[in-house]
Design a protein around this motif. Structure first.
Motif, PDB file in Angstrom:
ATOM      1  N   SER A  40       9.023 -11.484   0.294  1.00  0.00           N
ATOM      2  CA  SER A  40       7.744 -11.509   0.995  1.00  0.00           C
ATOM      3  C   SER A  40       7.786 -12.561   2.097  1.00  0.00           C
ATOM      4  O   SER A  40       8.390 -13.629   1.934  1.00  0.00           O
ATOM      5  CB  SER A  40       6.626 -11.855   0.005  1.00  0.00           C
ATOM      6  OG  SER A  40       5.425 -12.132   0.698  1.00  0.00           O
ATOM      7  N   VAL A  78       9.347  -8.536   3.867  1.00  0.00           N
ATOM      8  CA  VAL A  78       8.136  -7.706   3.878  1.00  0.00           C
ATOM      9  C   VAL A  78       7.011  -8.519   4.508  1.00  0.00           C
ATOM     10  O   VAL A  78       6.618  -9.560   3.974  1.00  0.00           O
ATOM     11  CB  VAL A  78       7.741  -7.262   2.455  1.00  0.00           C
ATOM     12  CG1 VAL A  78       6.503  -6.380   2.499  1.00  0.00           C
ATOM     13  CG2 VAL A  78       8.901  -6.552   1.766  1.00  0.00           C
ATOM     14  N   PRO A  79       6.498  -8.073   5.653  1.00  0.00           N
ATOM     15  CA  PRO A  79       5.414  -8.814   6.310  1.00  0.00           C
ATOM     16  C   PRO A  79       4.125  -8.748   5.496  1.00  0.00           C
ATOM     17  O   PRO A  79       3.949  -7.863   4.649  1.00  0.00           O
ATOM     18  CB  PRO A  79       5.250  -8.115   7.652  1.00  0.00           C
ATOM     19  CG  PRO A  79       5.982  -6.839   7.563  1.00  0.00           C
ATOM     20  CD  PRO A  79       6.894  -6.881   6.378  1.00  0.00           C
ATOM     21  N   SER A  81       0.983  -7.468   5.243  1.00  0.00           N
ATOM     22  CA  SER A  81       0.211  -6.369   5.832  1.00  0.00           C
ATOM     23  C   SER A  81      -1.250  -6.433   5.383  1.00  0.00           C
ATOM     24  O   SER A  81      -1.607  -7.186   4.464  1.00  0.00           O
ATOM     25  CB  SER A  81       0.802  -5.030   5.384  1.00  0.00           C
ATOM     26  OG  SER A  81       0.618  -4.877   3.978  1.00  0.00           O
ATOM     27  N   THR A  82      -2.064  -5.614   6.001  1.00  0.00           N
ATOM     28  CA  THR A  82      -3.466  -5.506   5.588  1.00  0.00           C
ATOM     29  C   THR A  82      -3.544  -5.047   4.135  1.00  0.00           C
ATOM     30  O   THR A  82      -4.301  -5.612   3.341  1.00  0.00           O
ATOM     31  CB  THR A  82      -4.219  -4.515   6.513  1.00  0.00           C
ATOM     32  OG1 THR A  82      -4.123  -4.989   7.856  1.00  0.00           O
ATOM     33  CG2 THR A  82      -5.669  -4.374   6.099  1.00  0.00           C
ATOM     34  N   ALA A  83      -2.757  -4.041   3.770  1.00  0.00           N
ATOM     35  CA  ALA A  83      -2.785  -3.510   2.395  1.00  0.00           C
ATOM     36  C   ALA A  83      -2.391  -4.582   1.379  1.00  0.00           C
ATOM     37  O   ALA A  83      -3.032  -4.718   0.329  1.00  0.00           O
ATOM     38  CB  ALA A  83      -1.859  -2.305   2.280  1.00  0.00           C
ATOM     39  N   SER A  85      -2.553  -7.853   1.814  1.00  0.00           N
ATOM     40  CA  SER A  85      -3.609  -8.877   1.831  1.00  0.00           C
ATOM     41  C   SER A  85      -4.776  -8.476   0.934  1.00  0.00           C
ATOM     42  O   SER A  85      -5.256  -9.277   0.124  1.00  0.00           O
ATOM     43  CB  SER A  85      -4.116  -9.102   3.260  1.00  0.00           C
ATOM     44  OG  SER A  85      -3.096  -9.603   4.069  1.00  0.00           O
ATOM     45  N   THR A 107       2.906  -7.546  -3.092  1.00  0.00           N
ATOM     46  CA  THR A 107       4.032  -6.984  -2.347  1.00  0.00           C
ATOM     47  C   THR A 107       4.852  -6.072  -3.250  1.00  0.00           C
ATOM     48  O   THR A 107       5.203  -4.941  -2.865  1.00  0.00           O
ATOM     49  CB  THR A 107       4.915  -8.111  -1.767  1.00  0.00           C
ATOM     50  OG1 THR A 107       4.132  -8.891  -0.860  1.00  0.00           O
ATOM     51  CG2 THR A 107       6.140  -7.552  -1.054  1.00  0.00           C
ATOM     52  N   GLU A 110       2.856  -2.871  -3.910  1.00  0.00           N
ATOM     53  CA  GLU A 110       2.811  -2.006  -2.720  1.00  0.00           C
ATOM     54  C   GLU A 110       4.164  -1.356  -2.449  1.00  0.00           C
ATOM     55  O   GLU A 110       4.228  -0.229  -1.977  1.00  0.00           O
ATOM     56  CB  GLU A 110       2.360  -2.800  -1.485  1.00  0.00           C
ATOM     57  CG  GLU A 110       0.902  -3.202  -1.493  1.00  0.00           C
ATOM     58  CD  GLU A 110      -0.057  -2.033  -1.396  1.00  0.00           C
ATOM     59  OE1 GLU A 110       0.189  -1.102  -0.598  1.00  0.00           O
ATOM     60  OE2 GLU A 110      -1.063  -2.041  -2.129  1.00  0.00           O
ATOM     61  N   GLU A 111       5.248  -2.066  -2.734  1.00  0.00           N
ATOM     62  CA  GLU A 111       6.602  -1.567  -2.475  1.00  0.00           C
ATOM     63  C   GLU A 111       7.190  -0.808  -3.672  1.00  0.00           C
ATOM     64  O   GLU A 111       8.312  -0.328  -3.604  1.00  0.00           O
ATOM     65  CB  GLU A 111       7.535  -2.734  -2.115  1.00  0.00           C
ATOM     66  CG  GLU A 111       7.255  -3.356  -0.782  1.00  0.00           C
ATOM     67  CD  GLU A 111       7.759  -2.519   0.391  1.00  0.00           C
ATOM     68  OE1 GLU A 111       8.613  -1.633   0.195  1.00  0.00           O
ATOM     69  OE2 GLU A 111       7.288  -2.762   1.520  1.00  0.00           O
TER      70      GLU A 111
END
Length: 132
Positions: A40, A78-79, A81-83, A85, A107, A110-111
């Motif tokens: 992350s 992994v930046p 992201s809005t999701a 956050s 993270t 989401e991944e």
């Protein structure tokens, strides 16, 4: 399979690999066993804060160290992201309050990845897969 390195795992891999569990070392070492190894963006920030607070000392420029440490096969940062956050603030069953850990867990969720960690709070959290 994808893995997300917790911040300390990423740092230990490059600075103190003897601190890693045998299983974690094997996973990271065998690039055939995973699709991607992720970190992350918050882990980069945490590392820089540890340098700033002098809790970690390195023998080169921080940016140079990071460039070397991200030069790994199948590696991706992994930046935030809005999701991620949003997810980090709405984790099921009230995951503990450390914001960096929340982002790392979000993270991984989401991944659809497994977290490599020795952190007992993450290991015991049933809404994310982890390995130590």
């Amino acid at each position: 399979m994808k893995y997300v390195m917790d911040t300390h795992i990423w740092i230990w891999w490059h600075m103190k690999p003897e601190m890693l569990s045998k299983k974690t070392k094997e996973i990271i070492s065998d690039t055939r066993g995973y699709e991607e190894m992720l970190v992350s963006a918050i882990s980069i920030w945490e590392f820089c804060k540890l340098i700033q607070m002098e809790r970690i000392v390195i023998s080169c420029d921080t940016e140079e160290w990071i460039k070397k440490a991200i030069d790994m096969p199948k590696f991706r940062i992994v930046p935030l992201s809005t999701a991620i956050s949003i997810s980090s603030t709405t984790l099921p069953e009230g995951f503990h309050s450390d914001p960096a850990d929340q982002i790392i867990v979000a993270t991984a969720r989401e991944e659809n990845a497994t977290i490599l960690t020795s952190d007992k709070k993450i290991i015991s959290y049933k809404h994310v897969k982890s390995v130590w």
